[in-house]
Structures are given as C-alpha cells and as structure tokens.
Design a protein around this motif. Structure first.
Motif, PDB file in Angstrom:
ATOM      1  N   PHE A  62       0.842  -1.283  -0.129  1.00 52.26           N
ATOM      2  CA  PHE A  62      -0.069   0.124  -0.020  1.00 52.26           C
ATOM      3  C   PHE A  62       0.862   1.335  -0.020  1.00 52.26           C
ATOM      4  CE2 PHE A  62      -2.324   3.274   2.522  1.00 52.26           C
ATOM      5  CZ  PHE A  62      -3.304   3.622   1.560  1.00 52.26           C
ATOM      6  N   ASP A  63       1.991   1.315   0.887  1.00 52.77           N
ATOM      7  CA  ASP A  63       2.886   2.548   0.863  1.00 52.77           C
ATOM      8  C   ASP A  63       3.485   2.704  -0.398  1.00 52.77           C
ATOM      9  OD1 ASP A  63       2.284   3.062   3.474  1.00 52.77           O
ATOM     10  OD2 ASP A  63       3.842   1.984   4.277  1.00 52.77           O
ATOM     11  N   LYS A  64       4.076   1.430  -1.121  1.00 55.42           N
ATOM     12  CA  LYS A  64       4.461   1.562  -2.499  1.00 55.42           C
ATOM     13  C   LYS A  64       3.704   2.226  -3.396  1.00 55.42           C
ATOM     14  CE  LYS A  64       7.809  -1.095  -5.435  1.00 55.42           C
ATOM     15  NZ  LYS A  64       7.301  -0.568  -6.724  1.00 55.42           N
ATOM     16  N   ALA A  65       2.320   1.818  -3.559  1.00 53.64           N
ATOM     17  CA  ALA A  65       1.291   2.161  -4.169  1.00 53.64           C
ATOM     18  C   ALA A  65       0.921   3.731  -4.178  1.00 53.64           C
ATOM     19  CB  ALA A  65      -0.115   1.560  -4.045  1.00 53.64           C
ATOM     20  N   ILE A  66       0.784   4.377  -2.796  1.00 52.71           N
ATOM     21  CA  ILE A  66       0.675   5.584  -2.355  1.00 52.71           C
ATOM     22  C   ILE A  66       1.812   6.476  -3.057  1.00 52.71           C
ATOM     23  CG2 ILE A  66       0.548   7.500  -0.674  1.00 52.71           C
ATOM     24  CD1 ILE A  66      -2.091   5.962  -1.186  1.00 52.71           C
ATOM     25  N   GLU A  67       3.162   5.997  -2.807  1.00 51.28           N
ATOM     26  CA  GLU A  67       4.407   6.814  -3.427  1.00 51.28           C
ATOM     27  C   GLU A  67       4.229   6.927  -5.143  1.00 51.28           C
ATOM     28  OE1 GLU A  67       6.868   8.273  -2.074  1.00 51.28           O
ATOM     29  OE2 GLU A  67       5.854   7.989  -0.036  1.00 51.28           O
ATOM     30  N   ASN A  68       3.763   5.745  -5.456  1.00 55.64           N
ATOM     31  CA  ASN A  68       3.540   5.845  -7.115  1.00 55.64           C
ATOM     32  C   ASN A  68       2.520   6.666  -7.609  1.00 55.64           C
ATOM     33  OD1 ASN A  68       5.805   3.973  -7.431  1.00 55.64           O
ATOM     34  ND2 ASN A  68       4.503   2.312  -7.560  1.00 55.64           N
ATOM     35  N   ILE A  69       1.682   6.979  -6.555  1.00 51.41           N
ATOM     36  CA  ILE A  69       0.438   7.912  -7.103  1.00 51.41           C
ATOM     37  C   ILE A  69       0.757   9.254  -6.531  1.00 51.41           C
ATOM     38  CG2 ILE A  69      -1.993   8.332  -6.689  1.00 51.41           C
ATOM     39  CD1 ILE A  69      -2.173   5.349  -5.997  1.00 51.41           C
ATOM     40  N   LYS A  70       1.343   9.575  -5.717  1.00 54.89           N
ATOM     41  CA  LYS A  70       1.595  11.064  -5.251  1.00 54.89           C
ATOM     42  C   LYS A  70       2.136  11.777  -6.501  1.00 54.89           C
ATOM     43  CE  LYS A  70       2.803  10.386  -0.525  1.00 54.89           C
ATOM     44  NZ  LYS A  70       3.983  10.383   0.532  1.00 54.89           N
ATOM     45  N   PRO A  71       1.360  12.814  -6.677  1.00 59.06           N
ATOM     46  CA  PRO A  71       1.778  14.109  -7.798  1.00 59.06           C
ATOM     47  C   PRO A  71       2.953  14.638  -7.120  1.00 59.06           C
ATOM     48  CG  PRO A  71      -0.320  14.991  -6.839  1.00 59.06           C
ATOM     49  CD  PRO A  71       0.263  13.208  -6.297  1.00 59.06           C
ATOM     50  N   THR A  72       3.853  15.155  -7.849  1.00 58.60           N
ATOM     51  CA  THR A  72       4.874  16.244  -7.773  1.00 58.60           C
ATOM     52  C   THR A  72       4.378  17.622  -7.976  1.00 58.60           C
ATOM     53  OG1 THR A  72       6.312  15.663  -9.506  1.00 58.60           O
ATOM     54  CG2 THR A  72       6.653  14.427  -7.648  1.00 58.60           C
ATOM     55  N   MET A  73       3.669  17.537  -9.181  1.00 60.26           N
ATOM     56  CA  MET A  73       3.473  19.058  -9.879  1.00 60.26           C
ATOM     57  C   MET A  73       2.099  19.022 -10.104  1.00 60.26           C
ATOM     58  SD  MET A  73       6.143  21.027 -10.143  1.00 60.26           S
ATOM     59  CE  MET A  73       5.893  22.276 -11.272  1.00 60.26           C
ATOM     60  N   GLU A  74       1.324  20.231  -9.854  1.00 60.11           N
ATOM     61  CA  GLU A  74      -0.092  20.078 -10.539  1.00 60.11           C
ATOM     62  C   GLU A  74      -0.421  21.822 -10.847  1.00 60.11           C
ATOM     63  OE1 GLU A  74      -2.953  20.126  -7.221  1.00 60.11           O
ATOM     64  OE2 GLU A  74      -1.914  21.420  -5.892  1.00 60.11           O
ATOM     65  N   VAL A  75      -1.374  22.009 -11.541  1.00 59.10           N
ATOM     66  CA  VAL A  75      -1.609  23.577 -12.249  1.00 59.10           C
ATOM     67  C   VAL A  75      -2.682  24.042 -11.238  1.00 59.10           C
ATOM     68  CG1 VAL A  75      -0.942  23.148 -14.599  1.00 59.10           C
ATOM     69  CG2 VAL A  75      -3.207  22.605 -13.903  1.00 59.10           C
ATOM     70  N   ARG A  76      -2.545  25.202 -11.085  1.00 61.43           N
ATOM     71  CA  ARG A  76      -3.583  26.161 -10.068  1.00 61.43           C
ATOM     72  C   ARG A  76      -3.891  27.083 -10.941  1.00 61.43           C
ATOM     73  NH1 ARG A  76      -2.812  24.760  -4.476  1.00 61.43           N
ATOM     74  NH2 ARG A  76      -4.881  25.868  -4.241  1.00 61.43           N
ATOM     75  N   PRO A  77      -5.127  27.702 -11.272  1.00 58.80           N
ATOM     76  CA  PRO A  77      -5.577  28.843 -11.899  1.00 58.80           C
ATOM     77  C   PRO A  77      -5.116  30.042 -11.102  1.00 58.80           C
ATOM     78  CG  PRO A  77      -7.377  27.820 -10.988  1.00 58.80           C
ATOM     79  CD  PRO A  77      -6.448  26.919 -10.649  1.00 58.80           C
ATOM     80  N   ARG A  78      -4.606  31.240 -12.011  1.00 59.07           N
ATOM     81  CA  ARG A  78      -4.024  32.314 -11.401  1.00 59.07           C
ATOM     82  C   ARG A  78      -4.791  33.363 -12.389  1.00 59.07           C
ATOM     83  NH1 ARG A  78      -2.408  32.476  -6.949  1.00 59.07           N
ATOM     84  NH2 ARG A  78      -0.399  31.604  -7.031  1.00 59.07           N
ATOM     85  N   ARG A  79      -5.557  34.262 -12.069  1.00 58.27           N
ATOM     86  CA  ARG A  79      -5.935  35.373 -12.864  1.00 58.27           C
ATOM     87  C   ARG A  79      -5.151  36.466 -12.993  1.00 58.27           C
ATOM     88  NH1 ARG A  79     -11.093  35.668 -14.633  1.00 58.27           N
ATOM     89  NH2 ARG A  79     -10.962  37.980 -14.706  1.00 58.27           N
ATOM     90  N   VAL A  80      -4.649  36.845 -14.324  1.00 59.48           N
ATOM     91  CA  VAL A  80      -3.645  37.926 -14.440  1.00 59.48           C
ATOM     92  C   VAL A  80      -4.436  38.638 -15.502  1.00 59.48           C
ATOM     93  CG1 VAL A  80      -1.374  38.546 -15.068  1.00 59.48           C
ATOM     94  CG2 VAL A  80      -1.747  36.493 -13.763  1.00 59.48           C
ATOM     95  N   GLY A  81      -4.815  40.076 -15.383  1.00 54.14           N
ATOM     96  CA  GLY A  81      -5.326  40.825 -16.391  1.00 54.14           C
ATOM     97  C   GLY A  81      -6.578  40.393 -16.972  1.00 54.14           C
ATOM     98  N   GLY A  82      -7.312  39.829 -16.287  1.00 54.87           N
ATOM     99  CA  GLY A  82      -8.608  39.459 -17.055  1.00 54.87           C
ATOM    100  C   GLY A  82      -8.476  37.871 -17.359  1.00 54.87           C
ATOM    101  N   ALA A  83      -7.326  37.441 -17.638  1.00 52.40           N
ATOM    102  CA  ALA A  83      -7.437  36.016 -18.214  1.00 52.40           C
ATOM    103  C   ALA A  83      -6.726  35.005 -17.127  1.00 52.40           C
ATOM    104  CB  ALA A  83      -6.111  36.092 -19.330  1.00 52.40           C
ATOM    105  N   ALA A  84      -7.363  33.943 -17.199  1.00 49.97           N
ATOM    106  CA  ALA A  84      -7.037  32.699 -16.196  1.00 49.97           C
ATOM    107  C   ALA A  84      -5.830  31.863 -16.896  1.00 49.97           C
ATOM    108  CB  ALA A  84      -8.125  31.966 -15.757  1.00 49.97           C
ATOM    109  N   TYR A  85      -4.568  31.923 -16.174  1.00 55.02           N
ATOM    110  CA  TYR A  85      -3.547  31.075 -16.398  1.00 55.02           C
ATOM    111  C   TYR A  85      -3.498  29.795 -15.716  1.00 55.02           C
ATOM    112  CZ  TYR A  85      -2.248  35.013 -19.571  1.00 55.02           C
ATOM    113  OH  TYR A  85      -2.290  36.209 -20.381  1.00 55.02           O
ATOM    114  N   GLN A  86      -3.169  28.865 -16.284  1.00 57.80           N
ATOM    115  CA  GLN A  86      -3.059  27.635 -15.425  1.00 57.80           C
ATOM    116  C   GLN A  86      -1.448  27.463 -15.229  1.00 57.80           C
ATOM    117  OE1 GLN A  86      -5.303  25.020 -14.483  1.00 57.80           O
ATOM    118  NE2 GLN A  86      -6.741  26.566 -15.420  1.00 57.80           N
ATOM    119  N   VAL A  87      -1.149  27.819 -13.769  1.00 58.25           N
ATOM    120  CA  VAL A  87       0.152  28.077 -13.324  1.00 58.25           C
ATOM    121  C   VAL A  87       0.754  26.830 -12.630  1.00 58.25           C
ATOM    122  CG1 VAL A  87       1.818  29.442 -12.027  1.00 58.25           C
ATOM    123  CG2 VAL A  87      -0.385  30.420 -13.362  1.00 58.25           C
ATOM    124  N   PRO A  88       1.806  26.073 -13.140  1.00 59.77           N
ATOM    125  CA  PRO A  88       2.347  24.794 -12.640  1.00 59.77           C
ATOM    126  C   PRO A  88       2.835  25.143 -11.282  1.00 59.77           C
ATOM    127  CG  PRO A  88       3.692  25.564 -14.251  1.00 59.77           C
ATOM    128  CD  PRO A  88       2.418  26.335 -14.404  1.00 59.77           C
TER     129      PRO A  88
END
Length: 159
Positions: A62-88
């Motif tokens: 189970f611990d090995k499975a969780i280690e294989n599933i854990k993400p290192t990077m994700e995107v978060r939306p950030r509004r800049v000047g009226g546009a929403a960018y997906q920022v890693p």
C-alpha cells in the motif's frame, strides 16, 4: 472567500491493525454515510486479498502504491489581467497524500461491477496495480503532471 488565518490540521490516529496513518486516511476517504466499521471491514478485506495475491506485507504494498500515485506538480488557476492562466506549482506534502488517496478511491470505485463483486476486490486490484506503476490512479497522476509540464511557460506567474 474568508481569509481568517491558517487552518489547524487535525491529528489522524494510527489504524489499529497495521499502525498506519495512511490506512486510517484511506478508511476515512472510503467511508460512506458515516459507516466507519463497514469501511474498515472492506479496507482490511482488501489488504488481506493483497497479502494472498502478492505474498508480502500489504502495508508495504500500500505504501509503495501511494508513493507511485503521489503527484509532484499540479496546475492552479491564476487570474492575471482578466485572463486565467494554468500555473504549474509544486504540490505540498499533505496535499500529495490526500490527492493520492482520493485518486485511489475514485479509480477503485470506477472499476466495473461485472469483473469485481465487492469494493474490497476493486480496491485490492487498484492498490496492487498502483504498486506496480499501473492502474487508473497512476494514469491520473501522469495526466496531471503532463498538464503541469505543458503549462511550464506560465510558471513566471507564480508568486
């Protein structure tokens, strides 16, 4: 949204059989309608199925499975000047675990009922697949990291 300071995280108890906080979190995430004992039985049955199938300690699998599933990077939306960018962004530690458990439970629930009869069988199959770097939860992690890699051009919007 109210910004009233930090939220204190609660301490999660160790699970009584394997002594693992991650297994307790899996039980809590799998629980439906507050029926903890039902969720506990299913999780422990799944871990016993893993013991029979893999022939090794199910907590390690189970611990090995969780280690294989854990993400290192994700995107978060950030509004800049009226546009929403997906920022890693780099995923924090507690969020990595919670995303991994959430994706594991979701992919186990998504498995077909014709192939597996009980939730324990579905979960055992998904944990075993994830420990080998396969399965729906690992695919979800790869997809999230691929999107973060594709949006690397917007990394300068991070602050």
């Amino acid at each position: 949204m109210a910004r009233r300071g930090q939220v204190k995280s609660r301490k999660t108890e160790f699970d009584p059989i394997y002594g693992s906080v991650l297994i307790t979190k899996l039980i809590n995430r799998s629980m439906r309608d507050g029926k903890r004992s039902v969720a506990q039985k299913e999780i422990y049955r799944a871990l016993e199925l893993i013991r029979e199938k893999a022939g090794e300690d199910p907590a390690k699998v189970f611990d090995k499975a969780i280690e294989n599933i854990k993400p290192t990077m994700e995107v978060r939306p950030r509004r800049v000047g009226g546009a929403a960018y997906q920022v890693p962004q780099v995923v924090r530690g507690p969020r990595r675990e919670s995303l991994a458990i959430r994706w594991l439970v979701a992919s186990a629930n998504a498995k077909s009922n014709s192939e597996f009869h009980t939730y324990a069988e579905k979960l055992a199959s998904e944990i075993f697949d994830a420990s080998r770097g396969e399965g729906g939860a690992v695919k979800k992690r790869q997809e999230v990291e691929r999107v973060a890699e594709a949006n690397k051009a917007f990394a300068h919007f991070r602050w």
